[in-house]
Design a protein around this motif. Structure first.
Motif, mmCIF file in Angstrom:
data_model
loop_
_atom_site.group_PDB
_atom_site.id
_atom_site.type_symbol
_atom_site.label_atom_id
_atom_site.label_comp_id
_atom_site.label_asym_id
_atom_site.label_seq_id
_atom_site.Cartn_x
_atom_site.Cartn_y
_atom_site.Cartn_z
ATOM 1 N N UNK A 179 29.774 47.748 48.299
ATOM 2 C CA UNK A 179 29.296 47.257 49.591
ATOM 3 C C UNK A 179 27.817 46.878 49.631
ATOM 4 N N UNK A 180 27.007 47.437 48.764
ATOM 5 C CA UNK A 180 25.579 47.085 48.744
ATOM 6 C C UNK A 180 25.387 45.649 48.254
ATOM 7 N N UNK A 181 26.177 45.237 47.261
ATOM 8 C CA UNK A 181 25.993 43.909 46.685
ATOM 9 C C UNK A 181 27.053 42.882 47.103
ATOM 10 N N UNK A 182 28.212 43.364 47.577
ATOM 11 C CA UNK A 182 29.297 42.452 47.942
ATOM 12 C C UNK A 182 29.867 42.867 49.301
ATOM 13 N N UNK A 183 29.703 42.028 50.332
ATOM 14 C CA UNK A 183 30.278 42.363 51.641
ATOM 15 C C UNK A 183 31.797 42.540 51.550
ATOM 16 N N UNK A 184 32.348 43.354 52.433
ATOM 17 C CA UNK A 184 33.774 43.686 52.375
ATOM 18 C C UNK A 184 34.678 42.456 52.348
ATOM 19 N N UNK A 185 34.419 41.476 53.198
ATOM 20 C CA UNK A 185 35.296 40.303 53.239
ATOM 21 C C UNK A 185 35.257 39.523 51.927
ATOM 22 N N UNK A 186 34.097 39.470 51.287
ATOM 23 C CA UNK A 186 33.988 38.787 50.001
ATOM 24 C C UNK A 186 34.650 39.604 48.890
ATOM 25 N N UNK A 187 34.553 40.911 48.973
ATOM 26 C CA UNK A 187 35.205 41.786 47.998
ATOM 27 C C UNK A 187 36.726 41.631 48.082
ATOM 28 N N UNK A 188 37.250 41.596 49.296
ATOM 29 C CA UNK A 188 38.689 41.417 49.492
ATOM 30 C C UNK A 188 39.132 40.048 48.961
ATOM 31 N N UNK A 189 38.310 39.030 49.175
ATOM 32 C CA UNK A 189 38.612 37.697 48.644
ATOM 33 C C UNK A 189 38.698 37.737 47.122
ATOM 34 N N UNK A 190 37.765 38.444 46.496
ATOM 35 C CA UNK A 190 37.782 38.579 45.038
ATOM 36 C C UNK A 190 38.988 39.390 44.567
ATOM 37 N N UNK A 191 39.282 40.486 45.256
ATOM 38 C CA UNK A 191 40.459 41.289 44.897
ATOM 39 C C UNK A 191 41.728 40.455 44.980
ATOM 40 N N UNK A 192 41.818 39.616 45.989
ATOM 41 C CA UNK A 192 42.974 38.735 46.136
ATOM 42 C C UNK A 192 43.081 37.782 44.942
ATOM 43 N N UNK A 193 41.964 37.165 44.576
ATOM 44 C CA UNK A 193 41.967 36.246 43.436
ATOM 45 C C UNK A 193 42.361 36.980 42.154
ATOM 46 N N UNK A 194 41.771 38.131 41.927
ATOM 47 C CA UNK A 194 42.045 38.884 40.699
ATOM 48 C C UNK A 194 43.494 39.343 40.639
ATOM 49 N N UNK A 195 44.063 39.719 41.780
ATOM 50 C CA UNK A 195 45.473 40.103 41.836
ATOM 51 C C UNK A 195 46.362 38.896 41.554
ATOM 52 N N UNK A 196 46.112 37.802 42.252
ATOM 53 C CA UNK A 196 46.939 36.603 42.085
ATOM 54 C C UNK A 196 46.831 36.034 40.670
ATOM 55 N N UNK A 197 45.709 36.286 39.988
ATOM 56 C CA UNK A 197 45.517 35.806 38.616
ATOM 57 C C UNK A 197 46.114 36.752 37.581
ATOM 58 N N UNK A 198 46.577 37.913 38.013
ATOM 59 C CA UNK A 198 47.202 38.862 37.095
ATOM 60 C C UNK A 198 46.238 39.789 36.380
ATOM 61 N N UNK A 199 44.989 39.862 36.838
ATOM 62 C CA UNK A 199 43.995 40.713 36.193
ATOM 63 C C UNK A 199 44.044 42.158 36.682
ATOM 64 N N UNK A 200 44.592 42.362 37.865
ATOM 65 C CA UNK A 200 44.745 43.722 38.383
ATOM 66 C C UNK A 200 46.169 43.911 38.909
ATOM 67 N N UNK A 201 46.622 45.137 38.833
ATOM 68 C CA UNK A 201 47.933 45.527 39.359
ATOM 69 C C UNK A 201 47.688 46.370 40.597
ATOM 70 N N UNK A 202 48.498 46.170 41.617
ATOM 71 C CA UNK A 202 48.354 46.933 42.851
ATOM 72 C C UNK A 202 49.620 47.726 43.142
ATOM 73 N N UNK A 203 49.419 48.866 43.766
ATOM 74 C CA UNK A 203 50.560 49.635 44.239
ATOM 75 C C UNK A 203 50.174 50.355 45.520
#
Length: 109
Positions: free
Chosen positions: A44-68
């Motif tokens: 949160x100090x370097x990446x606002x929550x909405x931008x972090x969620x946007x990145x998490x979405x990209x990384x998930x959709x690209x197959x770099x992270x698994x979610x459960x």
């Protein structure tokens, strides 16, 4: 028109950096599943929550992270649940990215 193009380049560069920050943070958190809310908090100090969620979405959709889902431990799609309900882990493809075996122009390693 030039100003709009400059802003677009700035937003893209920030997105690329944020994607890398999220991945590096996940590497630091080891190979266990970590709550998405903890990852967002850690950044949160370097990446606002909405931008972090946007990145998490990209990384998930690209197959770099698994979610459960935290409660059921069932695989989950990031768009179906609130971040407080999910945890993430780097996939094999994410490890290949972080080790430089594969590249992605939208992730700064």
């Amino acid at each position: 028109m030039e100003d709009k193009e400059t802003l677009n380049r700035m937003h893209r560069a920030k997105f690329i950096k944020n994607n890398g920050r999220v991945m590096r943070t996940m590497v630091l958190l080891e190979r266990n599943f970590k709550k998405l809310s903890e990852i967002v908090y850690a950044l949160e100090v370097s990446v606002p929550e909405d931008e972090c969620v946007k990145s998490l979405n990209y990384l998930f959709e690209s197959g770099y992270i698994r979610l459960r889902r935290i409660k059921t431990r069932e695989n989950a799609d990031i768009s179906d649940y609130d971040i407080d309900e999910l945890e993430a882990k780097i996939t094999q493809k994410g490890t290949l990215l972080m080790e430089g075996v594969i590249t992605d122009e939208l992730v700064e390693v």
